[in-house]
Scaffold this motif. Sequence first.
Motif, PDB file in Angstrom:
ATOM      1  N   CYS A  39       0.800  -1.219   0.000  1.00 52.94           N
ATOM      2  CA  CYS A  39       0.000   0.000   0.000  1.00 52.94           C
ATOM      3  C   CYS A  39       0.840   1.280   0.000  1.00 52.94           C
ATOM      4  O   CYS A  39       0.346   2.339  -0.343  1.00 52.94           O
ATOM      5  N   ASP A  40       2.109   1.196   0.400  1.00 46.52           N
ATOM      6  CA  ASP A  40       2.973   2.374   0.389  1.00 46.52           C
ATOM      7  C   ASP A  40       3.707   2.507  -0.938  1.00 46.52           C
ATOM      8  O   ASP A  40       4.469   3.446  -1.129  1.00 46.52           O
ATOM      9  N   GLN A  41       3.549   1.560  -1.838  1.00 46.95           N
ATOM     10  CA  GLN A  41       4.259   1.623  -3.115  1.00 46.95           C
ATOM     11  C   GLN A  41       3.449   0.993  -4.240  1.00 46.95           C
ATOM     12  O   GLN A  41       3.981   0.295  -5.080  1.00 46.95           O
ATOM     13  N   GLY A  42       2.157   1.239  -4.203  1.00 47.85           N
ATOM     14  CA  GLY A  42       1.293   0.727  -5.255  1.00 47.85           C
ATOM     15  C   GLY A  42       1.321   1.644  -6.446  1.00 47.85           C
ATOM     16  O   GLY A  42       2.065   2.615  -6.445  1.00 47.85           O
ATOM     17  N   PRO A  43       0.498   1.382  -7.423  1.00 49.33           N
ATOM     18  CA  PRO A  43      -0.260   0.143  -7.598  1.00 49.33           C
ATOM     19  C   PRO A  43       0.683  -1.051  -7.768  1.00 49.33           C
ATOM     20  O   PRO A  43       1.790  -0.886  -8.252  1.00 49.33           O
ATOM     21  N   ALA A  44       0.188  -2.210  -7.349  1.00 50.73           N
ATOM     22  CA  ALA A  44       1.056  -3.379  -7.348  1.00 50.73           C
ATOM     23  C   ALA A  44       0.311  -4.610  -7.840  1.00 50.73           C
ATOM     24  O   ALA A  44      -0.918  -4.637  -7.841  1.00 50.73           O
ATOM     25  N   LEU A  45       1.090  -5.598  -8.257  1.00 55.49           N
ATOM     26  CA  LEU A  45       0.495  -6.852  -8.711  1.00 55.49           C
ATOM     27  C   LEU A  45       1.424  -8.011  -8.396  1.00 55.49           C
ATOM     28  O   LEU A  45       2.587  -7.807  -8.030  1.00 55.49           O
TER      29      LEU A  45
ATOM     30  N   ARG B 133       5.281 -13.426  -7.964  1.00 56.12           N
ATOM     31  CA  ARG B 133       6.292 -12.447  -7.565  1.00 56.12           C
ATOM     32  C   ARG B 133       5.678 -11.055  -7.501  1.00 56.12           C
ATOM     33  O   ARG B 133       4.841 -10.689  -8.330  1.00 56.12           O
ATOM     34  N   THR B 134       6.120 -10.283  -6.520  1.00 51.18           N
ATOM     35  CA  THR B 134       5.524  -8.972  -6.275  1.00 51.18           C
ATOM     36  C   THR B 134       6.151  -7.903  -7.143  1.00 51.18           C
ATOM     37  O   THR B 134       7.375  -7.746  -7.159  1.00 51.18           O
ATOM     38  N   LEU B 135       5.302  -7.169  -7.844  1.00 48.20           N
ATOM     39  CA  LEU B 135       5.769  -6.103  -8.716  1.00 48.20           C
ATOM     40  C   LEU B 135       5.101  -4.802  -8.257  1.00 48.20           C
ATOM     41  O   LEU B 135       3.878  -4.738  -8.156  1.00 48.20           O
TER      42      LEU B 135
ATOM     43  N   GLU C 180       2.954  -0.980 -20.167  1.00 45.64           N
ATOM     44  CA  GLU C 180       3.284  -1.189 -21.576  1.00 45.64           C
ATOM     45  C   GLU C 180       4.498  -2.124 -21.685  1.00 45.64           C
ATOM     46  O   GLU C 180       4.523  -3.064 -22.492  1.00 45.64           O
ATOM     47  N   GLN C 181       5.493  -1.907 -20.803  1.00 45.81           N
ATOM     48  CA  GLN C 181       6.685  -2.757 -20.812  1.00 45.81           C
ATOM     49  C   GLN C 181       6.339  -4.198 -20.435  1.00 45.81           C
ATOM     50  O   GLN C 181       6.846  -5.149 -21.032  1.00 45.81           O
ATOM     51  N   ILE C 182       5.449  -4.314 -19.457  1.00 43.61           N
ATOM     52  CA  ILE C 182       5.029  -5.654 -19.029  1.00 43.61           C
ATOM     53  C   ILE C 182       4.351  -6.385 -20.188  1.00 43.61           C
ATOM     54  O   ILE C 182       4.641  -7.548 -20.471  1.00 43.61           O
ATOM     55  N   ALA C 183       3.455  -5.647 -20.859  1.00 45.10           N
ATOM     56  CA  ALA C 183       2.741  -6.244 -21.994  1.00 45.10           C
ATOM     57  C   ALA C 183       3.740  -6.735 -23.033  1.00 45.10           C
ATOM     58  O   ALA C 183       3.594  -7.843 -23.579  1.00 45.10           O
ATOM     59  N   ALA C 184       4.784  -5.939 -23.293  1.00 43.60           N
ATOM     60  CA  ALA C 184       5.784  -6.310 -24.299  1.00 43.60           C
ATOM     61  C   ALA C 184       6.545  -7.566 -23.865  1.00 43.60           C
ATOM     62  O   ALA C 184       6.760  -8.479 -24.675  1.00 43.60           O
TER      63      ALA C 184
ATOM     64  N   VAL D 182       9.515 -14.530 -16.401  1.00 46.13           N
ATOM     65  CA  VAL D 182       9.485 -13.516 -15.338  1.00 46.13           C
ATOM     66  C   VAL D 182      10.844 -13.345 -14.638  1.00 46.13           C
ATOM     67  O   VAL D 182      11.256 -12.227 -14.355  1.00 46.13           O
ATOM     68  N   PRO D 183      11.592 -14.431 -14.364  1.00 46.00           N
ATOM     69  CA  PRO D 183      12.888 -14.237 -13.700  1.00 46.00           C
ATOM     70  C   PRO D 183      13.854 -13.370 -14.507  1.00 46.00           C
ATOM     71  O   PRO D 183      14.829 -12.860 -13.962  1.00 46.00           O
ATOM     72  N   GLU D 184      13.563 -13.224 -15.811  1.00 43.99           N
ATOM     73  CA  GLU D 184      14.465 -12.397 -16.630  1.00 43.99           C
ATOM     74  C   GLU D 184      13.983 -10.957 -16.756  1.00 43.99           C
ATOM     75  O   GLU D 184      14.617 -10.148 -17.417  1.00 43.99           O
ATOM     76  N   TRP D 185      12.864 -10.629 -16.160  1.00 44.78           N
ATOM     77  CA  TRP D 185      12.394  -9.245 -16.200  1.00 44.78           C
ATOM     78  C   TRP D 185      13.328  -8.407 -15.333  1.00 44.78           C
ATOM     79  O   TRP D 185      13.926  -8.927 -14.378  1.00 44.78           O
ATOM     80  N   PRO D 186      13.448  -7.098 -15.636  1.00 43.35           N
ATOM     81  CA  PRO D 186      14.370  -6.239 -14.868  1.00 43.35           C
ATOM     82  C   PRO D 186      14.093  -6.317 -13.362  1.00 43.35           C
ATOM     83  O   PRO D 186      12.948  -6.189 -12.934  1.00 43.35           O
TER      84      PRO D 186
END
Lengths: 582, 181
Positions: free
Chosen positions: A113-119, A124-126, A135-139, A147-151
């Motif tokens: 809640c202190d760093q949302g919006p989140a998913l 894994r918590t983003l 947009e980057q996630i969609a790409a 997912v482990p290779e996402w930044p």
Amino acid sequence: MESHNGPTGQTGAHLLHRLFEVQQQYMHIPKQSILELAGELRLPVSQVESVVDFYSFFHRTPRGRFDLLFSNCTSCGDTAMMRSLCKRLNVTPGETRADGLVSINETSCIGMCDQGPALLVNSRTLTGLTAIRLEQIAAQIEAGVPVPEWPVEWFRVQDNVRKNGLLLGTAFETGSGLRAALEKGPEAMLAEVTQSGLRGRGGAGFSTGMKWKFCREAKGDAHYVVCNADEGEPGTFKDRILLSSHAHAVFEGMSICGHIIGASKGYLYLRGEYRYLLNDLHAVLKRRHKARLLGKHILGQAFDFDIEIIVGAGAYICGEESALIESMEQKRGIPRVRPPFPVTKGYLDQPTVVNNVETLAAAALIAVHGGAWFSGHGSEKSAGSKVLSISGDCTTPGVYEYPFGVSIQRILDDCGAEDVQAVQVGGPSGTLIAPDEFERKLGFEDLATGGSFMIYSKDRDLLKVISNFTHFFAHESCGFCTPCRVGTTLLKNGLDKIASGHGTKSDVDEMYRMATMVKRRSHCGLGQTAPNPLLDALKRFPEVFEQRLVHDSEFEPHFDLDAALEEARQISHRDDAEAHLA
Amino acid sequence: MSTRKIRVATTSLAGCFGCHMSFLDIDERIVGLIEHVEFSRSPINDIKHCHPDCDIGLIEGGLCNAENVHVLKEFRESCKIIIAVGACAINGGVPAMRNHFTLKECLEEAYLDGIGVENPMIPNDVELPLLLSKVHPIHEVVHVDYYLPGCPPPADAFMKVLTDLLEGKEPSLPKEILHFD
Ligand SMILES: Cc1cc2nc3c(=O)[nH]c(=O)nc-3n(C[C@H](O)[C@H](O)[C@H](O)COP(=O)(O)O)c2cc1C
Ligand code: SF4
Ligand code: SF4
């Protein structure tokens, strides 16, 4: 007693853990796996099936290879973002895209809640979502990047501690609490905890000394300590930072409790949403073993104690202590009938202490600094301090620690909250207060709280907020007892009716009657508090309802009558006058 | 207060008439009742519409089609007090079991794919009331004053509620009548 941890220190043979692995592998729990797991763990097939169906992170049909869950909390959720990503990726919320690549849905508050919006993406918590990030996630998803290779910076979770107090601000040397406790001996240490006036930080505020005493005195084959790290109350995230930055103190509190009650085993029940903390927590446990603070002959003395971590799978009700114990026992999280209380009949029917993360961390400090040191802070009936999770409409959301007795206004000033319309103290199950009550004080005497503190400015539609909470309870009701299972859904429907502009005074009266009944007749704390947001709002913000009501009619149908005939019109190809309802 | 008899209307919507049958189980007590009560629209007498000034409307069954809705609205407009009688009126009951399926699935099973169907076609005569997509309890469409639970409610429960109302009391059912095992 079988170990739930594999040889690598990773989570292992517990049903919830095995189901998690299967879910990750196949993106669902195939029928065959249910049979295999039942055999492997020697559990009835029906029990495995009931667990699969109970926890919201397990599915019978495949989720997408990228499975996204947007928080729908009023602080860390943004369902508009969810809808826009759904549109971008051509996904229907709740359904898996035909090619099996992606599925998107909502989930209850994930404690960011202190760093949302989140998913959560594949558990894994983003955090800190923006339109660009979406947009980057969609790409990444369309390109099939695992997912482990996402930044890594997308997954960064900050502590955001804004104000230190007694607990967060006192340096704690690893092992110092346990050393002091072993030196004092169980009885003297218990007296110290009792004298400190420490009360449970999970919300109910039961005296920790008393709880430990009852458990110590209870007879059983074994005693257990359980740390409740389920932290599911929307708007609460203070246990998250205690676990990420003060884990030694938490584990030490568990060990001290174990020494006092005569337990050699402790469990930390971690909510599935905090799985990202698991590796670090295991590493801390390992270090504690090395330092002889866990395991056999702790600090060279005749005290054996070990700790395992059990990870939940998306069920708020598992924060209720007896449901939590059921969940530890590889069952559905259905609250038990109390009494008997866990202190006499808990895990495996043995005497068990269940304490909140913060309670245990405080106990570790009390071991070092003494009961008097602790009781010297706070107010008369509420010794010590409270770690708060502050979120919502303010400039600096985050974790703040205050001595009990602090006023709401002081807190609002500190976190930069202006034009405040209402504050939800203690989360949806707590109290919704209006500005004329901002001089009220935090503490068991007045406004009790498990740590959630959600702020709503004048720009917020409070009806939406209350409706969000009411939907939350209806979703999280375990379904065991009728007043809560049916009642929470009826309250939800009633609020939806009012929100859609079809409610009348009679609906409000009916909801009031229903809310009172649900509160009185429900089996556990969930149902007993679920109507609070609605009842508080009716009392303090009646205009929120009033302005939405239809005033020229005494009663409006609960659904659109003519629309209810549409399906039949299409099937019968009719459109005559009789085929419509006014 | 006038001395006219209390006017009671009754109907069966999406129900099985079991509630009405149970009502008739009051047997000879109906003779005493008739001293104080006159029946308006009811399957018992085949009167087709409610007297505009009825006192009590007893509704059996939920709402499964457009006609049910019209009848229910007529009752609500004509009766001072509406009582939802039985599980179907209160919750949807047995007919609401179709709510687990779409209307299309139900109709196809009944008129196209079911065993023994001849001349398969889904009826579409304008004389037939259209089905609602789901079966609904009556309180979702009109205000309901009292609920008489049971499937069906026992005759004693009908008697108790009617007698209470005749005596001008708030109707209440003692535990013995509400207890079914
Ligand atoms: C629906 C429900 C959810 C709860 N969730 C939590 C939780 O997430 N964390 C927690 O510590 N206590 C939670 N509790 C309270 C626990 O049942 C229990 O009182 C608490 O863990 C005891 O610890 P304490 O004495 O240290 O507060 C919950 C209670 C209910 C009824
Ligand atoms: S009150 Fe709700 S959550 Fe608690 S036992 Fe009943 S149904 Fe389950
Ligand atoms: S409640 Fe029972 S008896 Fe009455 S109509 Fe429904 S099924 Fe028939």
